[in-house]
Every structure is written in C-alpha cells, then in structure tokens.
Design a protein around this motif. Structure first.
Motif, PDB file in Angstrom:
ATOM      1  N   GLU A 156      47.558  90.681 -83.801  1.00 40.84           N
ATOM      2  CA  GLU A 156      46.834  90.069 -83.000  1.00 40.84           C
ATOM      3  C   GLU A 156      45.483  89.214 -83.949  1.00 40.84           C
ATOM      4  O   GLU A 156      45.048  89.917 -84.723  1.00 40.84           O
TER       5      GLU A 156
ATOM      6  N   GLY B 109      47.054  89.758 -75.136  1.00 41.53           N
ATOM      7  CA  GLY B 109      47.842  89.216 -76.262  1.00 41.53           C
ATOM      8  C   GLY B 109      47.824  87.712 -76.125  1.00 41.53           C
ATOM      9  O   GLY B 109      47.740  87.167 -75.081  1.00 41.53           O
TER      10      GLY B 109
ATOM     11  N   GLU C 273      46.601  83.684 -72.649  1.00 38.90           N
ATOM     12  CA  GLU C 273      46.125  85.111 -72.879  1.00 38.90           C
ATOM     13  C   GLU C 273      46.889  85.887 -71.887  1.00 38.90           C
ATOM     14  O   GLU C 273      46.866  85.560 -70.561  1.00 38.90           O
TER      15      GLU C 273
ATOM     16  N   TYR D 115      41.750  96.335 -79.681  1.00 34.90           N
ATOM     17  CA  TYR D 115      42.781  96.325 -80.755  1.00 34.90           C
ATOM     18  C   TYR D 115      42.988  97.286 -81.991  1.00 34.90           C
ATOM     19  O   TYR D 115      41.922  96.967 -82.897  1.00 34.90           O
TER      20      TYR D 115
END
Length: 829
Positions: free
Chosen positions: A424, A448, A454, A468
C-alpha cells in the motif's frame, strides 16, 4: 547530427505516431517491419529531443512485474541484434548488473523476487557477497549481505539506439517527418482522424501519442487530461578513476537499494544517478499548469548537487574510490512520470482509434518491447499478453493534477523501496472516489486502494496491532482476517463492494450485443450469471456478472481495476457491429454492500416485506426490493460462496442502508469483514479471480471455466472458433488446486512450482485456509502433472515447500451444500 527538411510526404496514413523519442521510433520500426503500409511519424523538433537523448541508458532484465519482464527481455534481445540489422552502431554494453542487499529484509525481498523468476526464461541469480566482490572488486564489502545478479544487463547509448531504430523503420517503409509540429487533432464521425500541422493535414485511421513530456499537450487537444508530470532526474559523471582504468573488464551496473542510486562505468570513470526522497525531489509542475515552454527540446534543467548530497555520501561509502573522483558533468533532465511510475500503453477508453505509449520513467529499456507489443496489438486486435498494469484506462476522472503530483513524488522517492506483497502507498489518498461508507469505516479498518477507491482490507478490534505493517511473512492482519472468516462462515458479515465497475446496457440490440460479447448465454429477466468476454484468440479478456433487470435492460458488474478496461472493449464492439444500445457507466453513482453468512436471509428479511426464502428468491436471481424503505437491486450471489446478497443502491443511501442492516443484525452478532477475508473465502470455494487465474494469457478451458462457456449456443461469440480449435488440439496445461505444508509464510501468486528439481509451472493466487489450517493456492501445471494426489513443491522465500493437488473446492458453496442436503447426502463444509 541528422538534419531533415520538413515535409508531410502524404496526406493519408494508416497510423500516425506523434513523437520521435525511442518509444515512438520503436513503434514505427515494428509496425513497418510487420508489414503495415503507411506509417508516418511526426516529430516537432528532432529525433530523441525530450527525455531520450539525456537518458542514462540502463537496460535490465529485472522487473517485479511478471509480464513486464517480457517487455524488458524483448528489448534486450532486439538491441543485441539491431546493429547487424540496420548497420547503425548502438553502443550496447552488457557487463551485467547487481542489486545490492545490505539488510536482512532486502535479502527476503530478493528471495521473493527469485521465486518469481524461476518460470521466466531470463537469467537471474541470488549471489553471495564473495561473488558480488569478484564481479565488482571496488565495493565496500562490510555493507553487502547478498546480490541479485542479472548477467545480460547493461546500458546502451540512447541517441544511437533511436537512430538505429529510425534506420530500420525507414528501411521497412515508414516515414519519419521532422521538424513537423502537430497543432490540432480532429476526430471524424467514421472514427478516423485529421492530424493538423503547419504543412497541411494528414488523414489517419489511428493516432498514437508517444510524445513524452509533450503527451499532455497532445491529450488536451482531444479533451483528455493525461495524468503525467515531469520529474527532475539528475545523474553525475566522474573524471577518470585510476582503479577503474586499471580493470581488465567492465564493471557490472550496481543498484544500491538502501542508498537509492544506480552506478555504472562510463569510459574510465563512473556514472551515478540517485532517486531523491519525496521531500527533496523536484517536479516541473509549471509544465502541467502552463504547458511545456515552446522551444524546450534538447535543453536541461539547472543541476542541484545539494539535493543529492546524502546519496553521494552513500555511494562514496559503498564505492570508496568515488571519494577521490572529480565530477566532470551533472545532467538534470525531465523524465515523465505517471502516478504509479508505470507507463500508459494501449487504446484509450472514450476516444476511438486513439492509442497512447506515454509516461515512461524507463523509456530506454521499455522502448523495444513496447514497440513490439503495441504493433502486435494493432495487427491482431488484441494484446499479445496481459499488461493490465499498463492500461491507460486504469486512471479516470478521479486522477487530479494534485493526485498525480503527490503520487509522482512518492513513486520517485520510493523507487528503491522494499517491494512487499500486498503493498500500500498512501500519498494522494483518499481521492474524491470514496464510497458512501468511507467516513464511517475509515477509523475502524486498514483501507486498501483500488482504482481510486478506498476499500476495507481488514477491521480492527481492541487488542489488535492496527495500521499497515507490511511483511513477507504473516503479519498483523493474519489473526483478524481469521476472525472475519469465521464471522462469515458461522454468523453474518457485511462488506463494502462499492468499487465494483457497474454498467447499465439497454436498447433494441442489447440481447444481441451481449450474446455476441459473452461466452455464456444471456440470463433471463430476473436472473444473473457469470459471463466472460473472450478475445478473438480465445483468451479471457474479462469476467463480469450479468443481470437482466427488465426486458432488454442489463446491469454488468466487473472488478474495480477493470472498469474502463472492460467498458472500452464493449464500446468498441458496439461501434464495430453498429448495435443500437445505450451504455451508462454507473460506477461512481452506485454503492454496493455484500451481506453473507448463515444469518444473511434472517437479517435482511426483517427489513423487507418481500419473500426472501430459498423457494422465492433463488440463488442467481436478481430483483428490485425495498430494504428499510431504501430502493435496492438485490442479487442473490456472493463471492464468499456462503448464503448472501449483493445490494446495489444509490451511493447517497449507503450509510442509511448499512446502519439499518447492522441494527437489524445485532441479535445475530453481525459484523464487518474486508477483502482479505473475502479472498480466503473465495479460494476455499475454488472461485477463480480475473487477473490471477484468468486474463489475456489464459483460455477459459485451461482455467477450468467450461461451465460458463457455452460452445453450443447459436450466437457466434468472439473467441468461439478459436476455443473450438483449442479444445480439438487438447490442453497443454491446467489450473490445479493445491494445499501446501508451509510455516510462517503463505503463497500470494506467481511463485514457481517445482517437480523433480525443475520449475514446471506457477501459482496464480494463494492464501491461508482458515478452515483447513494450511496454505492453499491455484497453480498452472502441465496436463500430465495435473491429477489429484500429484505431489509438487512451491517455492516461497527461497525454500521449496511440499504441495499436493487436491480435489476442488476445499469447502462446498452454500447452494451446493443445500442441494446435497435436499438429496439426503451430508455435504463437506
């Protein structure tokens, strides 16, 4: 320097290529060589003006993208024989190249890349520090843990390369005209183009924009805003270095990934080019707002050594002989970046016969392969292999100038960042393309990025390690995804599926059009099916869900990344067959919620007077219902394979609909789930995914999609004849379903599959199966090794793990379980 007097030579052409850098000239060469008559290239000043002439000219076989390796490989093979073919020297050096790992994570990354190299013909090796030192004796070996070595790599002189391609293009009959500026473009009703120049107009069947940093200006002529921005790229050249001069053989190119620079030998000195951080690097954004200065062609920017000082210091530490070297030249020139650093290549949605090959951050290594790839596509009417990651239609109206600038900064700064699975990147997010639920969910989950949207990957609970946290092994999302998996299998889950591409198709010819486009039959009114669009050669161009909502009115649904890719194909077919239909892209106006799990019916029934019982609302039926007074198109389908519905509604109703469902499901323990759990669920059910198990590299028979392909239907759908031949000849490989005995690592897709010490195939996707408590993957293997029970091995992070082909699916879908129960059999779950 070559001079030419301007002339148009002709007023009609099959293909007009706009821009005479290495990419445009390569396309002219390949089209002419393939036998296309009437290829005309127009260049506003001289060949190589722009970004080509000042490029550092690096050539490498390496690329983390699977099919981009084919582009690199073709380019290198072409450059090796170009001098012989055209009589023009190209200055090609092939001393090899080494990527340097100086951290344990980098070594993991190299192992991750090596498992993706096994099933490609190009040579790539993971080498020890000793071997690195032998190949490049001037390195400080304290910093080297391993090297990724590509023996055929090197560098080429960009000017000479372009001139050799130009000589070849002329030899085969293409016309290269310069200086000739394109001043305007007019599309005609028959799909042809008028290309206006100061010397007159050329009528063209198609135009290809290969105009480099001028590509935006060309796009603007027809109302397109190509998301491109010029970056200042600097490299320095040193004077003679005695230790370099004393070497008997040329040094390989090195890429010091932590120092973020490349370094190669240039005569008896060194050439060194860094990629600065996103804070320090410089964009030429005035060109985006005000246009490129009219005379800019073979000019450079002012250099700024201060900006690259930390990279120079890193290089002096890695290659100590640099400390005593003098810099004799600093080049700072424009390189055009797209938001994700990858070029935009192919036909453009919404404009007929307008093709692009623009946004090349690495134009020299891509030029040869892209010229061939586009030439094949133009001749065959379909791409020779799948490169959806380069599709110009991956960007849309959501790609603003601010987004492009933020992303180009990030992409340039992250040039040598570790490439993790499930990567990401957060610059420029969110775009305007958020679902109705984004504000409600954003703090509760890890989001994501999917084609500007999104979308929740997984949700947080108290005690979870949030955020993340990328890794090559199982990481912070592993247990939460198991929890969401269990939620859907045992209770009920809700997922935001708004990023789906959604089209309405209606009109007198809609049934006829879809019958011709799709290999499956056209669903009846109130029904839904899974249908595939095939290419003329019988490859899987797309997979869509097709529902006939009213007589002659359809809703087509595709994956987020395929929206304009699929729409372009459909629109082209409408034009070609002159079908009387209207197509409306509803992607941004429509929200989608998925509700799935054993209690899905019970909860939704509380919100509507419609009968949702199995007898009344069957699997693969679609109808308009009101849920809590909100109008919804409900389809009884779920990519989880469990009892479920997809609920299509106006985006502005998303929050009210979601809240009503969550409220109604309190007693049943309703909760959210994300796309990671969805992937685990679909793999256990044996569901294929477009872009993994099937794409333009695969046919539906080898992918195990026979059920959806009706070869006996009367309509002559695209690809039907090719499929009949494929079936007659028999398949060489098949998609199989594997369980793996792994440890703390799971397959992702594109890993090498081994048998008896040889690579025999590749995985396409994989995940951990929370039901079987082991890894699961799809893979392509030769037909003779495709039987259930066959033992194989799958390479993950440098280690081969035992794998067994099993019967699919691992878990039966809910409709199948119900059918077996009705027959009195006990289904496996």
């Amino acid at each position: 320097k070559e001079t030419q007097s301007p002339s148009l030579g002709k007023d009609r052409a099959d293909t007009v290529i706009i821009g005479g850098g290495c990419v445009g000239v390569s396309l002219a060469y390949h089209l002419a060589k393939a036998g296309l008559k009437d290829v005309v290239l127009l260049e506003k000043s001289e060949l190589t003006a722009g970004s080509t002439w000042h490029a550092a000219g690096l050539t490498t076989y390496f690329h983390p993208g699977i099919n981009l390796k084919k582009i690199h490989s073709y380019s290198i093979k072409l450059y090796e024989k170009l001098e012989e073919e055209t009589g023009q020297a190209v200055g090609f050096h092939q001393p090899g190249s080494i990527r340097i790992a100086s951290t344990p994570t980098r070594v993991d990354e190299f192992k991750y890349q090596m498992t993706r190299a096994g099933w490609h013909p190009t040579e790539q090796y993971l080498i020890t520090p000793e071997k690195v030192q032998e190949l490049f004796p001037l390195l400080n070996m304290d910093m080297v843990l391993a090297g990724l070595y590509n023996p055929g790599d090197g560098h080429i002189d960009p000017y000479s390369l372009t001139m050799a391609l130009a000589a070849g293009a002329r030899k085969y009959g293409a016309q290269l005209n310069y200086p000739v500026q394109v001043t305007n473009l007019n599309s005609r009703s028959d799909g042809t183009w008028e290309v206006e120049t100061p010397l007159g107009i050329i009528r063209a069947k198609r135009i290809v924009n290969t105009a480099g940093f001028w590509a935006r200006e060309i796009g603007k002529m027809i109302g397109l805003q190509h998301p491109l921005i010029p970056v200042h790229h600097q490299y320095v050249v040193t004077s003679t270095i005695p230790e370099v001069k004393a070497l008997k053989t040329e040094l390989p190119v090195i890429r010091d990934l932590e120092g973020s620079y490349y370094l190669r030998q240039e005569r008896d000195g060194l050439l060194f080019g860094p990629y600065e951080s996103e804070e320090k690097m410089k964009l030429q954004d005035s060109w985006v707002t005000n246009g490129v200065p009219p005379g800019f062609g073979k000019e450079l920017f002012e250099s700024d050594l201060d900006r690259i000082m930390e990279h120079i210091e890193a290089a002096m530490e890695m290659v100590p002989v640099l400390k005593n070297a003098d810099i004799i030249n600093t080049i700072a020139g424009p390189i055009t970046y797209s938001p994700d650093i990858l070029p935009m290549v192919g036909p453009h949605q919404g404009v007929r016969n307008y093709w692009v090959a623009i946004g090349f951050g690495y134009g020299i290594i891509h030029a040869g392969g892209i010229g061939k790839y586009l030439s094949d596509w133009i001749f065959e009417g379909e791409p020779p292999f799948d490169l959806i990651e380069l599709d110009p239609n991956r960007y849309g109206k959501w790609t603003t100038t601010e987004y492009t600038a933020a992303k180009a900064r990030e992409s340039y700064g992250f040039n040598n960042i570790v490439g993790y699975p499930k990567e990401e990147r957060f610059a420029g997010r969110p775009t305007e393309r958020t679902s109705g639920l984004y504000d409600l969910l954003k703090s509760k989950c890890s989001m994501g990025f999917h084609a500007g949207w999104e979308q929740p990957h997984w949700f947080y609970k108290p005690g979870d390690e949030t955020g993340y946290k990328p890794s090559f092994r199982r990481t912070n999302w592993f247990d939460p995804v198991g929890r969401e998996y269990k939620q859907v299998m045992e209770k009920v889950g809700v997922i935001d599926l708004s990023p789906f591409g959604k089209f309405k198709v209606k009109g007198t010819d809609s049934v006829k059009l879809l019958d011709h486009l799709f290999a499956n039959v056209v669903p009846k009114v109130g029904s839904t099916n899974i249908s595939h669009m095939l290419t003329p050669r019988g490859k899987v161009y797309a997979e869509l869900t097709v529902s006939q909502l009213y007589p002659g009115e359809f809703m087509l649904v595709t994956g987020s990344g395929s929206e304009l890719h699929d729409l372009r194909w459909i629109e082209e077919e409408v034009t070609r067959g002159d079908y009387k239909v209207e197509i409306e892209n509803m992607t941004d106006e429509m929200g989608v919620l998925g509700v799935a799990g054993p209690y899905a019916r019970q909860i939704l029934q509380k919100l509507t007077s419609e009968d949702l019982s199995d007898g009344s609302f069957k699997f693969l039926q679609s109808r308009h219902v009101k849920l809590s007074d909100i109008a919804v198109t409900a389809i009884r389908i779920s990519y989880t394979g469990e009892l479920g519905w997809e609920l299509y509604h106006r985006k502005e109703d998303s929050v009210a609909l979601y809240s009503a469902i969550m409220e109604a499901g309190q007693k049943e323990g309703i909760d959210n789930f994300g796309t990671y759990a969805l992937n685990a669920l679909r793999l256990e059910k044996g569901f294929r995914a477009w872009g993994a198990e099937m794409n333009c590299d695969t046919n539906p028979l080898e992918a195990g999609l026979e059920y959806f392909v009706k070869l006996n239907k009367p309509a002559d759908f695209t690809g039907k004849q090719a499929l009949k031949q494929i079936k007659e000849k028999g398949l060489k490989r098949r998609l199989v379903y594997l369980t793996l005995e792994t440890d703390n690592v799971d397959p992702e897709g594109n890993e090498s599959v081994w048998h008896n010490g040889k690579v025999i195939g590749n995985t396409t996707s994989g995940s951990f199966s929370y039901s079987a408590q082991q890894s699961l993957a799809f893979a392509y293997v030769p037909t003779e090794l495709s039987k259930v029970g066959q033992k194989l091995e799958v390479e993950l992070l440098g280690k081969n793990y035992p794998a067994t082909i099993i019967e699919e699916p691992l878990v039966l879908t809910e409709p199948t379980r119900m059918r077996l129960q009705r027959k009195g059999e006990s289904p496996k779950i």
